[in-house]
Design a protein around this motif. Structure first.
Motif, PDB file in Angstrom:
ATOM      1  N   LEU A 154       0.825  -1.096   0.215  1.00 15.55           N
ATOM      2  CA  LEU A 154      -0.184   0.269  -0.141  1.00 15.55           C
ATOM      3  C   LEU A 154       1.195   0.838   0.142  1.00 15.55           C
ATOM      4  O   LEU A 154       0.779   2.568  -0.417  1.00 15.55           O
ATOM      5  CB  LEU A 154      -0.632  -0.250   0.706  1.00 15.55           C
ATOM      6  N   HIS A 155       2.151   1.413   0.739  1.00  9.84           N
ATOM      7  CA  HIS A 155       2.778   2.067   0.463  1.00  9.84           C
ATOM      8  C   HIS A 155       3.482   3.143  -0.707  1.00  9.84           C
ATOM      9  O   HIS A 155       4.095   4.087  -1.093  1.00  9.84           O
ATOM     10  CB  HIS A 155       3.904   1.878   1.786  1.00  9.84           C
ATOM     11  N   ASP A 156       3.137   1.879  -2.301  1.00  7.17           N
ATOM     12  CA  ASP A 156       3.573   2.337  -2.644  1.00  7.17           C
ATOM     13  C   ASP A 156       2.455   2.308  -3.779  1.00  7.17           C
ATOM     14  O   ASP A 156       3.032   2.834  -5.024  1.00  7.17           O
ATOM     15  CB  ASP A 156       4.418   1.080  -3.499  1.00  7.17           C
ATOM     16  N   MET A 157       1.727   3.067  -3.437  1.00  6.58           N
ATOM     17  CA  MET A 157       0.321   3.541  -4.415  1.00  6.58           C
ATOM     18  C   MET A 157      -0.195   4.579  -3.669  1.00  6.58           C
ATOM     19  O   MET A 157      -1.357   5.448  -2.947  1.00  6.58           O
ATOM     20  CB  MET A 157      -0.920   2.764  -4.013  1.00  6.58           C
ATOM     21  N   THR A 158       1.221   5.650  -4.441  1.00  5.44           N
ATOM     22  CA  THR A 158       0.939   7.063  -4.444  1.00  5.44           C
ATOM     23  C   THR A 158      -0.391   8.070  -5.215  1.00  5.44           C
ATOM     24  O   THR A 158      -0.551   8.824  -4.583  1.00  5.44           O
ATOM     25  CB  THR A 158       2.597   7.737  -4.577  1.00  5.44           C
ATOM     26  N   LEU A 159      -0.739   7.137  -5.395  1.00  6.68           N
ATOM     27  CA  LEU A 159      -1.776   7.852  -6.575  1.00  6.68           C
ATOM     28  C   LEU A 159      -3.378   7.565  -6.697  1.00  6.68           C
ATOM     29  O   LEU A 159      -4.372   7.900  -7.307  1.00  6.68           O
ATOM     30  CB  LEU A 159      -1.905   7.872  -7.832  1.00  6.68           C
ATOM     31  N   THR A 160      -3.237   6.458  -5.568  1.00  6.34           N
ATOM     32  CA  THR A 160      -4.857   5.912  -5.210  1.00  6.34           C
ATOM     33  C   THR A 160      -5.505   6.971  -4.083  1.00  6.34           C
ATOM     34  O   THR A 160      -5.172   7.417  -3.260  1.00  6.34           O
ATOM     35  CB  THR A 160      -4.905   4.886  -4.435  1.00  6.34           C
ATOM     36  N   ARG A 161      -6.582   7.073  -4.768  1.00 12.20           N
ATOM     37  CA  ARG A 161      -7.210   8.285  -4.374  1.00 12.20           C
ATOM     38  C   ARG A 161      -9.149   7.821  -3.510  1.00 12.20           C
ATOM     39  O   ARG A 161      -8.980   9.058  -2.779  1.00 12.20           O
ATOM     40  CB  ARG A 161      -8.027   9.568  -5.820  1.00 12.20           C
ATOM     41  N   ARG A 195      -8.827   0.549   9.706  1.00 14.98           N
ATOM     42  CA  ARG A 195      -8.063   1.346  10.607  1.00 14.98           C
ATOM     43  C   ARG A 195      -6.462   1.456   9.693  1.00 14.98           C
ATOM     44  O   ARG A 195      -5.680   2.347   9.342  1.00 14.98           O
ATOM     45  CB  ARG A 195      -7.600   1.070  11.608  1.00 14.98           C
ATOM     46  N   GLN A 196      -5.588   0.179   9.363  1.00 15.37           N
ATOM     47  CA  GLN A 196      -4.483  -0.618   9.064  1.00 15.37           C
ATOM     48  C   GLN A 196      -4.293  -0.019   7.496  1.00 15.37           C
ATOM     49  O   GLN A 196      -3.677   0.656   6.740  1.00 15.37           O
ATOM     50  CB  GLN A 196      -4.166  -1.931   9.326  1.00 15.37           C
ATOM     51  N   VAL A 197      -5.670   0.222   6.561  1.00  9.92           N
ATOM     52  CA  VAL A 197      -5.146   0.462   5.342  1.00  9.92           C
ATOM     53  C   VAL A 197      -5.091   2.034   5.400  1.00  9.92           C
ATOM     54  O   VAL A 197      -4.212   2.218   4.594  1.00  9.92           O
ATOM     55  CB  VAL A 197      -6.926   0.271   4.461  1.00  9.92           C
ATOM     56  N   LEU A 198      -5.522   2.457   5.761  1.00  8.89           N
ATOM     57  CA  LEU A 198      -6.333   4.036   5.835  1.00  8.89           C
ATOM     58  C   LEU A 198      -4.793   4.824   6.265  1.00  8.89           C
ATOM     59  O   LEU A 198      -4.885   5.790   5.760  1.00  8.89           O
ATOM     60  CB  LEU A 198      -7.345   4.713   6.733  1.00  8.89           C
ATOM     61  N   GLU A 199      -3.711   3.940   7.387  1.00  6.43           N
ATOM     62  CA  GLU A 199      -3.013   4.331   7.861  1.00  6.43           C
ATOM     63  C   GLU A 199      -1.467   4.587   6.481  1.00  6.43           C
ATOM     64  O   GLU A 199      -0.932   5.301   6.306  1.00  6.43           O
ATOM     65  CB  GLU A 199      -2.710   4.356   8.757  1.00  6.43           C
ATOM     66  N   LEU A 204      -4.355   8.655  -0.272  1.00  6.05           N
ATOM     67  CA  LEU A 204      -5.989   8.231  -0.271  1.00  6.05           C
ATOM     68  C   LEU A 204      -6.818   9.957  -0.119  1.00  6.05           C
ATOM     69  O   LEU A 204      -6.373  10.873   1.466  1.00  6.05           O
ATOM     70  CB  LEU A 204      -6.400   7.592   1.070  1.00  6.05           C
ATOM     71  N   VAL A 205      -7.997  10.147  -0.534  1.00  6.47           N
ATOM     72  CA  VAL A 205      -8.857  11.309  -0.344  1.00  6.47           C
ATOM     73  C   VAL A 205     -10.745  10.472   0.424  1.00  6.47           C
ATOM     74  O   VAL A 205     -10.147  11.721   0.620  1.00  6.47           O
ATOM     75  CB  VAL A 205      -8.817  12.118  -1.508  1.00  6.47           C
ATOM     76  N   ASP A 231     -12.284   9.228  11.281  1.00  9.51           N
ATOM     77  CA  ASP A 231     -10.611   9.793  13.047  1.00  9.51           C
ATOM     78  C   ASP A 231      -9.523  10.487  11.348  1.00  9.51           C
ATOM     79  O   ASP A 231      -8.342  10.708  11.736  1.00  9.51           O
ATOM     80  CB  ASP A 231     -10.723   8.059  13.897  1.00  9.51           C
ATOM     81  N   ALA A 232      -9.368   9.468  10.452  1.00  9.36           N
ATOM     82  CA  ALA A 232      -8.254   9.479   9.583  1.00  9.36           C
ATOM     83  C   ALA A 232      -8.551  10.620   8.694  1.00  9.36           C
ATOM     84  O   ALA A 232      -8.005  10.757   7.622  1.00  9.36           O
ATOM     85  CB  ALA A 232      -8.141   8.080   8.548  1.00  9.36           C
ATOM     86  N   GLN A 233      -9.724  11.454   8.625  1.00  6.80           N
ATOM     87  CA  GLN A 233      -9.745  12.836   8.155  1.00  6.80           C
ATOM     88  C   GLN A 233      -9.513  12.026   6.465  1.00  6.80           C
ATOM     89  O   GLN A 233      -9.812  13.059   6.327  1.00  6.80           O
ATOM     90  CB  GLN A 233      -9.295  13.902   8.204  1.00  6.80           C
ATOM     91  N   LYS A 234     -11.115  11.021   5.708  1.00  5.54           N
ATOM     92  CA  LYS A 234     -11.024  10.995   4.952  1.00  5.54           C
ATOM     93  C   LYS A 234     -12.831  11.236   4.806  1.00  5.54           C
ATOM     94  O   LYS A 234     -13.542  11.592   5.512  1.00  5.54           O
ATOM     95  CB  LYS A 234     -11.061   9.810   3.966  1.00  5.54           C
TER      96      LYS A 234
END
Length: 292
Positions: A154-161, A195-199, A204-205, A231-234
């Motif tokens: 997931l850390h590689d997915m910089t364009l995932t919105r 929570r782990q995915v959002l972190e 992510l928007v 909580d993740a402000q999405k």
């Protein structure tokens, strides 16, 4: 005026002897990369998503947006031929392909043909813009592979919105009493996973929620997922199938048939239950028609 026979023959002979105009061939080859990017993308679309008759009949699973919004692919040989033209065309075409698809975070048992996020080549993960998390499947014993770690990428997915979340059933409902481990077991599992995915998604928007009919926004599972998202402000969005909207809760109707929740639970464990559901609905309609 009518021509004589000799004059008509002479007229047609002159017509036959007249040479056709020469065809001018282009002096230089046509350059695809000289076209504007919008036109090139349209060409890539035709090359990647023009299916043969057989591939058009294949479905990419049955659950969630990754199944319902999927496009039929061109034959594999056509796609490979496009990717092998040149480095630049490979980069442009592969980016277009991966950025327009919805990839699932984890597999579910509906025989989807698309790879999950973990199965994607690392170099292409950065092109993915939309992923999907399907919850409710295997609610009695979530697979051990459903873990968020470095290998998931997931850390590689910089364009995932956009993260789409589709919920097949909420095991905290009373209909599941006696079958579940505990009332909040699956809710806690799904909440921690969310929570782990959002972190780990850096860009992510928004999160889009959708579900089958028995799932309620004010239920235990949805309340936990919404809390983790806020909580993740999405930003929270709503998918088309369930019909949820902002600032509106849906409560269980006391007269509601609990069979809806039971069918959704069975559907989560066996996607083929959709065929049985359609048959039961048809029988119900026939009974109502006869009764009236």
């Amino acid at each position: 005026m009518r021509l004589k026979k000799s004059q008509r023959a002479e007229f047609f002979e002159d017509d036959l002897l007249e040479e056709p105009a020469p065809v001018r061939l282009p002096s230089k080859p046509f350059r695809l990369l000289d076209l504007p990017s919008e036109i090139r993308e349209r060409i890539y679309h035709f090359a990647l998503f023009t299916p043969s008759r057989k591939s058009a009949l294949k479905k990419n699973g049955t659950v969630g947006a990754s199944a319902k919004k999927s496009k039929a692919f061109s034959p594999t040989s056509h796609r490979i031929a496009l990717f092998l033209v040149s480095h630049r065309i490979h980069d442009e075409a592969s980016y277009y392909f991966y950025s327009t698809q919805i990839f699932r975070l984890f597999p579910v048992q509906d025989f989807a043909r698309m790879p999950t996020v973990r199965q994607l080549p690392r170099r292409h993960r950065s092109s993915v813009t939309t992923i999907e998390l399907i919850l409710g499947n295997s609610w009695t014993a979530p697979p051990r592979t459903w873990t968020v770690n470095q290998g998931l990428g997931l850390h590689d997915m910089t364009l995932t919105r956009t993260l789409k979340v589709f919920i097949e059933c909420d095991p905290s409902q009373p209909i599941f009493e006696g079958f579940r481990i505990s009332k909040e077991y699956y809710t806690e599992f799904a909440g921690r996973l969310m929570r782990q995915v959002l972190e780990r998604l850096p860009g992510l928007v928004q999160v889009e929620f959708d579900a089958y009919p028995s799932v309620h926004k004010n239920g235990s599972l949805m309340s936990r997922l919404l809390q983790e998202t806020r909580d993740a402000q999405k930003k929270v969005l709503w998918g088309p199938e369930r019909g949820w909207v902002d600032d509106e809760d849906d409560y269980d109707d006391p007269g509601e048939d609990p069979a809806d929740a039971a069918i959704d639970g069975l559907r989560a464990r066996n996607p083929d239950i959709d065929v049985l559901t359609d048959s039961l609905q048809n029988v119900s309609l026939e009974i109502e028609t006869v009764a009236s």
